[in-house]
Scaffold this active site. Sequence first.
Site, PDB file in Angstrom:
ATOM      1  CB  SER A 310      -8.219  39.484 -14.588  1.00 38.87           C
ATOM      2  OG  SER A 310      -8.520  38.478 -15.536  1.00 38.87           O
ATOM      3  CG  ASP A 311     -10.715  34.184 -12.215  1.00 42.63           C
ATOM      4  OD1 ASP A 311     -10.245  34.454 -11.110  1.00 42.63           O
ATOM      5  OD2 ASP A 311     -11.870  33.776 -12.387  1.00 42.63           O
ATOM      6  CE  LYS A 312      -2.803  30.535 -14.636  1.00 43.88           C
ATOM      7  NZ  LYS A 312      -3.173  29.531 -15.688  1.00 43.88           N
TER       8      LYS A 312
END
Length: 883
Positions: A310-312
């Site tokens: 996942s991206d942040k």
Amino acid sequence: MATLGGLTERDAADRLLRHGPNRLPEPTPTGIFGLFLRQFVSPFIYILMIAAAISFAISHVASGVFIVAVLLINALIGTIQERAAEKSASALRRMVRGTARVVRDGRPRTIDGEAVVPGDLLLLSSGDKAAADIRLLGTQDLAVDESMLTGESVAVTKGVASSIPVDAPLAERHDMVFAGTVVTHGRAEGEVIATGLSTQLGSIAGEVSARRVSEPPLMIRIRRFTYQVAAGIGVAIAALIALMFAVGGYGPSEMALMAIGLAVSTIPEGLPAALTVALAIGMDRMAKHNVIIRRLIAVEALGSCTFICSDKTGTLTVNEMTATRIVLPDGLSFEVTGAGIGPGTVEPPGGDGDEAQPFEDHLPRLRALCTTGALANESRLDYAGQEWDFDGDIVDVAFLVLAKKLGLSISALHAEQSRLELVPYESERALSGSLHRRAENHVLHVKGSPEKLLAMSTHMRTAEGRVPIDHAAVADQFEGLARAGYRVIALADRDLPEPGSALGSMAEMTLLGLVAMIDPVRPEAREAVDRCRAGGIEVAMITGDHPATAHAIARELAIAAPGDPVVTGSDLRRAAAQGSADLDDLVRGTRVFARIEPLQKQQIVESLMRAGHFVAVTGDGVNDAPAMHRANVGIAMGKRGTDVAKEAADIIITDDRFSSIVDGVEQGRVVYNNIRKVVGLLVATGFSALLLFFMAVLTGLPMPLTAVQLLWLNLVANGLQDVALAFEPKEGGELSQPPRRPNEAIFERRIVGTVLLIGGAMGLLAYTTFQTLLNLGYDLDMARNLTLMLMVLFGNIRALCSRSETRSLFGIPLLSNPFLVLAVPVAQLVHIGAMYVPGLNGVLAIQPISLHEWAAMLAVALSLLGLEEVHKAWRRRSAEAAP
């Protein structure tokens, strides 16, 4: 680049009426009649047609008419199912229509792509797909992928030109950007000259719309499974006919009709249609959780994920950047009040021995820092209608808000310093800049990652003026802010006596300070991570932020523990240089990756896949496309995602929330569970009929059911129930179970066990009942009548019990699936009604039965319910006892 006012909204509305919406014709959906005819294109239907032809040939007219009627009813049901699925898919496509950035009434704004009109000033940046054909008026390092039009795989450099003939080949028209092509790098603005069918893409719209989408692997596996079952049944029927010849007593026509009828009743020909409905229902349910499925395979694949990368920013956090602290190079720290784009102020430092120095003495340095933040900027912030209106990157907007809080006028800054060149932010540069003319001099303003700007800076601005930079002291300030969970942006400027290339001048800069921004963690993200862990799904954060910032956020989300390592892009580069084994060792135990470059994201995904994981990866930029293509499931962000990311994705998350991804995983598991239930129901019913006939022939009994009765059984026992099972809601606990193996067969050992036990019991009980009835003196027609009633009861009980593989039927809310609750009594009542309908009861050779016969058949049927409950209880205990 050029700066024009664009159209007014009134002009745009007039042109929209004159030229029509900016869209290409969609493929013409198959009409009702076409869908109806398509139901007859199947090997199973061909078998039924042969059966009807044989019936007419041997003067069994009633049987032939009935088989034709069954064909028509099945086709009608299939048509309704497919029509509903097509409407659902069309509705979902409308939810992900493209957008475009244009200048209207002198201000940039984002509009629906269909609202673009000739004459619009269209703005493009990295990752955008051009909404129309435009003639370029201004560019900045522009490169465009035109492979869909020209076949050229290398991105083409574009720019403003005046000498290119209008009839030049597409590949040589470097002053044009065509609809459907993708910006891979840089920025541009241009005038729209063609929309819709008038574009170059529109001229080949027929070819584009005619492209067929390949069949999803899940449907291929289901179709292959169906043919395998059919082949197995064919062998069994051939063996049965051979046995009938050996036993004797069966006529050729009787054997032919029995074999064909038995084949049709045992082959799960309704499975592909039922699965299409199950997947369509899954797509619709996922859409309600903000998960838009672009490719049908993703419904199945998302439920199989074992690892989510996942991206942040914006996924695990709220994507609302607020500048909360300014740190000048000499260590002075200023708090910034106010959240988002709301009002606030810059507060003077206190408690550190600087009380004697008035706040006004710091204002020149604060203004210089905020000026750089406001000018090295591509966003817009206006006050209109008693509220702030903004457009652009959230970090850029946060700097405009910061300038306002310090009391600066953004319009006055632009009037004082006219822009000569913009260096737009690109992820590989990790900075943005702007070259301006100020009076007789020129100023270069730059903001970006502290590492980049520290390397470029030789001086820093302090209260004593411009002094040599203390790299160690500034680095300590930066590390301290990052450890506290802030996203840190550095700012620097440089005075230039003569204008030069902005990028080439990014050296010998003067550091102005650091700005600490906070992007709070989404409130629901921690729970979503916990749900993943409970479901056997690992989560890793991959971000371009500083390692300390990433680790702080990861600790808050429980993705990482305080002592867990953070792997950086430099670490990955060194490990990759040693070979894939070293890279895999590094990735295997890591859950936080920071300062990661886009292509390194793909390396992480490939390493996880080599380790046996089924990987889902999120992305929002053009450079995320390789990782999304490589992953098992690519997930694009609907709000901040570029057109390229959305095109590369299997799934689009419309609200950008990580919790929506987890909801999608849960719904994917529900869909696959329902597919298993449909398979179990159809195969168990077919196996019971096959076993019934084998037992009858082996013991020398007559055919237990006629060919017409077998067809009728297939219609009333499965015709509605299999589709109704596809509507089954989640049972609960889907995310408390480990993910299924990606290569797990549809017909795996648990379903095989259930089919052998339950289907075998149905067949043996039906055979025993048929034999008992004959021994009690019932004539053959009445024995068949009662056996058929028993098989219909079995089918309905089996359908109800199929609602869960482990839960008791009595523990499932009755009305949680109203479609099945309605389908079961309707099917039973249809069979009962057929007993009283003159003509139909003659064709089926059935008649009303007495009350005590009803009681006897119901008692035998309920024994199947008891067996189902015992089997489920055993499976529950086995699951609890498992380690």
